[in-house]
Each structure stands twice: as C-alpha cells, then as structure tokens.
Motif scaffolding. Structure first.
Motif, PDB file in Angstrom:
ATOM      1  N   ILE A 100      11.690   7.377 -10.798  1.00 56.71           N
ATOM      2  CA  ILE A 100      11.158   6.125 -11.327  1.00 56.71           C
ATOM      3  C   ILE A 100      11.256   5.015 -10.284  1.00 56.71           C
ATOM      4  O   ILE A 100      10.370   4.163 -10.167  1.00 56.71           O
ATOM      5  N   TYR A 101      12.332   5.037  -9.518  1.00 55.35           N
ATOM      6  CA  TYR A 101      12.554   3.984  -8.530  1.00 55.35           C
ATOM      7  C   TYR A 101      12.105   4.393  -7.131  1.00 55.35           C
ATOM      8  O   TYR A 101      12.476   3.737  -6.169  1.00 55.35           O
ATOM      9  N   ARG A 102      11.301   5.465  -7.047  1.00 54.17           N
ATOM     10  CA  ARG A 102      10.762   5.856  -5.749  1.00 54.17           C
ATOM     11  C   ARG A 102       9.849   4.743  -5.223  1.00 54.17           C
ATOM     12  O   ARG A 102       8.972   4.270  -5.928  1.00 54.17           O
ATOM     13  N   GLY A 103      10.073   4.386  -4.003  1.00 60.37           N
ATOM     14  CA  GLY A 103       9.279   3.316  -3.412  1.00 60.37           C
ATOM     15  C   GLY A 103       9.914   1.955  -3.558  1.00 60.37           C
ATOM     16  O   GLY A 103       9.373   0.967  -3.059  1.00 60.37           O
ATOM     17  N   LEU A 104      11.057   1.877  -4.266  1.00 61.59           N
ATOM     18  CA  LEU A 104      11.694   0.576  -4.463  1.00 61.59           C
ATOM     19  C   LEU A 104      12.189  -0.003  -3.142  1.00 61.59           C
ATOM     20  O   LEU A 104      12.151  -1.213  -2.936  1.00 61.59           O
ATOM     21  N   GLY A 105      12.643   0.877  -2.236  1.00 54.11           N
ATOM     22  CA  GLY A 105      13.146   0.395  -0.949  1.00 54.11           C
ATOM     23  C   GLY A 105      12.074  -0.345  -0.174  1.00 54.11           C
ATOM     24  O   GLY A 105      12.277  -1.483   0.273  1.00 54.11           O
ATOM     25  N   VAL A 106      10.898   0.284  -0.035  1.00 55.04           N
ATOM     26  CA  VAL A 106       9.814  -0.366   0.695  1.00 55.04           C
ATOM     27  C   VAL A 106       9.303  -1.570  -0.085  1.00 55.04           C
ATOM     28  O   VAL A 106       8.882  -2.579   0.495  1.00 55.04           O
ATOM     29  N   SER A 107       9.372  -1.488  -1.422  1.00 54.05           N
ATOM     30  CA  SER A 107       8.949  -2.620  -2.241  1.00 54.05           C
ATOM     31  C   SER A 107       9.908  -3.794  -2.083  1.00 54.05           C
ATOM     32  O   SER A 107       9.491  -4.959  -2.092  1.00 54.05           O
ATOM     33  N   ALA A 108      11.210  -3.486  -1.923  1.00 55.04           N
ATOM     34  CA  ALA A 108      12.197  -4.546  -1.718  1.00 55.04           C
ATOM     35  C   ALA A 108      11.966  -5.248  -0.387  1.00 55.04           C
ATOM     36  O   ALA A 108      12.046  -6.481  -0.299  1.00 55.04           O
ATOM     37  N   VAL A 109      11.664  -4.470   0.648  1.00 48.11           N
ATOM     38  CA  VAL A 109      11.362  -5.069   1.957  1.00 48.11           C
ATOM     39  C   VAL A 109      10.112  -5.939   1.862  1.00 48.11           C
ATOM     40  O   VAL A 109      10.044  -7.034   2.430  1.00 48.11           O
ATOM     41  N   ASP A 147       6.151  -1.141 -13.721  1.00 44.15           N
ATOM     42  CA  ASP A 147       5.063  -1.098 -12.757  1.00 44.15           C
ATOM     43  C   ASP A 147       4.709   0.339 -12.393  1.00 44.15           C
ATOM     44  O   ASP A 147       3.532   0.663 -12.200  1.00 44.15           O
ATOM     45  N   VAL A 148       5.716   1.221 -12.304  1.00 42.40           N
ATOM     46  CA  VAL A 148       5.461   2.628 -11.999  1.00 42.40           C
ATOM     47  C   VAL A 148       4.631   3.265 -13.114  1.00 42.40           C
ATOM     48  O   VAL A 148       3.653   3.973 -12.849  1.00 42.40           O
ATOM     49  N   THR A 185       9.774  10.468   2.724  1.00 41.50           N
ATOM     50  CA  THR A 185      10.341   9.262   3.318  1.00 41.50           C
ATOM     51  C   THR A 185       9.222   8.298   3.698  1.00 41.50           C
ATOM     52  O   THR A 185       8.074   8.711   3.917  1.00 41.50           O
ATOM     53  N   VAL A 186       9.565   7.021   3.750  1.00 44.61           N
ATOM     54  CA  VAL A 186       8.577   6.002   4.093  1.00 44.61           C
ATOM     55  C   VAL A 186       8.005   6.211   5.500  1.00 44.61           C
ATOM     56  O   VAL A 186       6.790   6.142   5.683  1.00 44.61           O
ATOM     57  N   PRO A 187       8.836   6.475   6.527  1.00 47.37           N
ATOM     58  CA  PRO A 187       8.272   6.712   7.865  1.00 47.37           C
ATOM     59  C   PRO A 187       7.315   7.905   7.896  1.00 47.37           C
ATOM     60  O   PRO A 187       6.282   7.855   8.579  1.00 47.37           O
ATOM     61  N   THR A 188       7.653   8.982   7.152  1.00 46.06           N
ATOM     62  CA  THR A 188       6.766  10.150   7.118  1.00 46.06           C
ATOM     63  C   THR A 188       5.436   9.803   6.466  1.00 46.06           C
ATOM     64  O   THR A 188       4.367  10.171   6.962  1.00 46.06           O
ATOM     65  N   SER A 206       0.829  -1.206   0.000  1.00 44.81           N
ATOM     66  CA  SER A 206       0.000   0.000   0.000  1.00 44.81           C
ATOM     67  C   SER A 206       0.863   1.256   0.000  1.00 44.81           C
ATOM     68  O   SER A 206       0.601   2.216  -0.736  1.00 44.81           O
ATOM     69  N   LEU A 207       1.908   1.268   0.808  1.00 47.59           N
ATOM     70  CA  LEU A 207       2.822   2.408   0.837  1.00 47.59           C
ATOM     71  C   LEU A 207       3.548   2.557  -0.494  1.00 47.59           C
ATOM     72  O   LEU A 207       3.777   3.674  -0.975  1.00 47.59           O
ATOM     73  N   LYS A 208       3.899   1.430  -1.116  1.00 49.55           N
ATOM     74  CA  LYS A 208       4.585   1.463  -2.409  1.00 49.55           C
ATOM     75  C   LYS A 208       3.733   2.140  -3.466  1.00 49.55           C
ATOM     76  O   LYS A 208       4.213   2.996  -4.228  1.00 49.55           O
ATOM     77  N   SER A 209       2.449   1.827  -3.539  1.00 49.79           N
ATOM     78  CA  SER A 209       1.563   2.435  -4.532  1.00 49.79           C
ATOM     79  C   SER A 209       1.437   3.930  -4.311  1.00 49.79           C
ATOM     80  O   SER A 209       1.409   4.718  -5.270  1.00 49.79           O
ATOM     81  N   ARG A 210       1.378   4.352  -3.070  1.00 51.52           N
ATOM     82  CA  ARG A 210       1.271   5.778  -2.766  1.00 51.52           C
ATOM     83  C   ARG A 210       2.556   6.516  -3.160  1.00 51.52           C
ATOM     84  O   ARG A 210       2.511   7.624  -3.701  1.00 51.52           O
ATOM     85  N   LEU A 211       3.707   5.911  -2.857  1.00 47.76           N
ATOM     86  CA  LEU A 211       4.985   6.542  -3.192  1.00 47.76           C
ATOM     87  C   LEU A 211       5.155   6.701  -4.700  1.00 47.76           C
ATOM     88  O   LEU A 211       5.711   7.697  -5.172  1.00 47.76           O
TER      89      LEU A 211
END
Length: 338
Positions: free
Chosen positions: A299-308, A254-255, A58-61, A45-50
């Motif tokens: 383009i790779y925004r959200g990749l970190g949370v997506s990787a987790v 996907d983006v 940032t993901v925590p924000t 869900s966070l990935k789609s928003r990012l």
C-alpha cells in the motif's frame, strides 16, 4: 528639485503594482506553483508507476527502465496538464483558502493567538478549497494518470505500445468510450482525497508557522529557541513537513484511487473501494492471503519517492510564495494626484 524627495514610479507602473497587490494570493500561487511543479513532476511520474506495479522494484531501477524505454520525455509525460491546470487549481485554491481565513478574522472567529486556532482556521480553509477545486481538477488528474500509465494500461490490454497517443487523442478516446462521465472516473475518491488531504495540509502548515514565530498579522517573527533557524527557511521547513506528513496519512487512499482509475481506463471489471483495498493488502487469492505486513508495505509502495517529491514541491512552493509576497509588499504605492 528637492534631492531628498523620493521619486515616484510612473503612474502606469504604479497601477500595475497596485493590481499585483490586489491579486497577491493569485500571483504568488501561480509563480511558485510553476517552479515547484516542474521540479517535482518526474518524481510524481515514478510514484504513479510504483503504485500500479504488481511486483516491488527499486526507484533507481524503475527510473533506469523509464529512461531506457521512453527517454527523458517519459519522466515528463503529461507535464503540460498540471502546468496548464495550475493556473486554475492553485489560483482558486489559495484564493478560497485566504478568503476563508480573512472571513474568520473579520468576524473574530477562532481568532485567539493560539496554535489551535491558527491550525483550525487553516484546516477549514484548506478543506473548503480542496472540496470545491476537486470538481474542476478531477478530469485533468485522470488524464495525467492516463498519460503516466500509457504503457501499463496497454500491457493490461495485451497491446504492445510502440508510441503512446498524444494527450488530445487520449482524451478523445476516454470521452468516446464513456462520455463526460468517463472524465470523472474515480471522482468520489478524488473528492475525498483532496478534501481530507488539503484540509490536513493547511491545518499542519498554519499550525507550524504559528509555532515557528509567525505573527497574527502574517509577518514572520523570530523563531523559537528550540529551532533556531533563519527566518527565510521557515516556509521551506513548514511546507516540507506538512506536505510529507499529510500525504503519508492519505497515501493509501491515493493508491486505491489510482488503481481504480487504472482498471477503468484499461476496460477491466470495476471493483469497489474496499475490495480494491483488500486485494492490494491481502492479494487476489482468498485461500492464500499475503502477510498483513507485506500487504501494508505494498500500500505504501512509492511513498519514499513521493515523500521526496513532497519535500521538493511543497518546500519550494512556500519558499517562493513568501518571496513573491514580500516582493509585492515592498512595491512602491500608487502616487497621489496633485
């Protein structure tokens, strides 16, 4: 009574065990998928928003904003869609994948004891699975994206959303606006992403499992000396690595898919794939394009949370898949009549 003679299970139980064995791929896929999907959905869900936000955050924000404005339910908005469709998508996907591998094995195609053959067979089975399943999964994923981006879509329309519509209302509105075609918005991108992504995913997974000691009969052997881990960790390691790397390679696609679907759902003018990709990388103003590096970072925004998320979901998926498969294999057989 002979105390050394093993006690057979009741015939009804044995028949049930036999049914589990006949449908092992489906049972393993379903049980493992429910657990992994629930564990990784908040990150999805966070990935789609990012992916759809115009300014970096940032993901925590972002997580704190979602929690403050929508509560815990905001992280699980649309969860029932993948949970329900998982019964179709995962079961069908793993069935196609395993049947394709069985067909190759039965006809002695790519059946050498080599990492290349193992990876190719897995990749072909995965590509077949991804392409066929996309026809059924595309509408459900579109609805999931709609539910995840309700507030973003409403804001783009200039509407202040206090309470988002339910899933049924969202589907009704989409169908009313564009008919059945509306449920397949962005399908070509969805089809391409699933075919390439699933093929690459199984290509990597089966190749890594071979390298880490899986035998041709499917049994896990000893791990190599260069990675001396316990055999029970092999499914998690292979699932995590194949999930992260295959997802990273198709992530830009996907983006673009998510952005195209967001604009369509918001009723905005449609853009082509290359125009969407170019605007994401270089920005909307041709006279003042963004630096290429900054555009690629978007383009790779959200990749970190997506990787987790990939590490969590795919690691758990294959761990529980193997656990359930081993449990089914150890079930007592159907007793002989006599």
């Amino acid at each position: 009574m002979d105390a050394t003679k093993p006690t057979n299970p009741p015939r009804g139980t044995a028949a049930f065990n036999e049914a589990l064995r006949r449908n092992k791929a489906v049972v393993c896929a379903l049980s493992a998928s429910y657990i992994s999907t629930f564990a990784g959905y908040p990150l999805d869900s966070l990935k789609s928003r990012l992916q759809t936000m115009k300014t970096p955050i940032t993901v925590p924000t972002l997580a704190s904003i979602v929690y403050r404005e929508e509560g815990v339910v905001g992280f699980y908005r649309g969860l029932w869609i993948p949970l329900v469709t998982i019964s179709f998508v995962r079961a069908a996907s793993f069935t196609i994948y395993t049947e394709t591998k069985d067909h190759f094995r039965a006809n002695d195609y790519l059946n050498r004891n080599s990492v290349l053959d193992a990876a190719l067979v897995g990749g072909i089975g995965g590509a077949m699975s991804g392409s066929l399943i996309s026809f059924g999964s595309a509408p459900f994923e579109l609805v999931k994206v709609r539910r995840q981006l309700e507030f973003t879509i409403a804001a783009s329309k200039g509407v202040h959303l206090v309470k988002p519509p339910g899933t049924a209302a969202a589907v009704k509105e989409m169908f009313k606006t564009n008919g059945i075609r509306g449920l397949y918005t962005g399908f070509r991108l969805h089809f391409l992403r699933d075919t390439l992504g699933t093929g690459l995913y199984f290509f990597e997974y089966d190749g890594m499992r071979h390298l880490l000691g899986r035998e041709r009969n499917g049994e896990q052997g000893s791990t190599p000396s260069w990675l001396p881990i316990h055999s029970s960790l092999v499914p998690f390691v292979c699932g995590s690595l194949s999930g992260v790397t295959s997802w990273a390679l198709i992530y830009p696609l996907d983006v673009v898919k998510t952005k195209v679907q967001q604009r369509a759902l918001a009723g905005e003018r449609g853009r082509g794939v290359w125009e969407t990709l170019h605007r994401l990388i270089r920005g909307p103003d041709p006279a003042a394009p963004k630096p290429l590096l900054a555009g690629c970072a978007r383009i790779y925004r959200g990749l970190g949370v997506s990787a987790v998320r990939s590490i969590t979901t795919h690691g758990l998926l294959w761990t529980f898949f193997d656990l359930v498969a081993n449990w089914i294999d150890r079930l007592p057989p159907l007793p002989e009549d006599g």
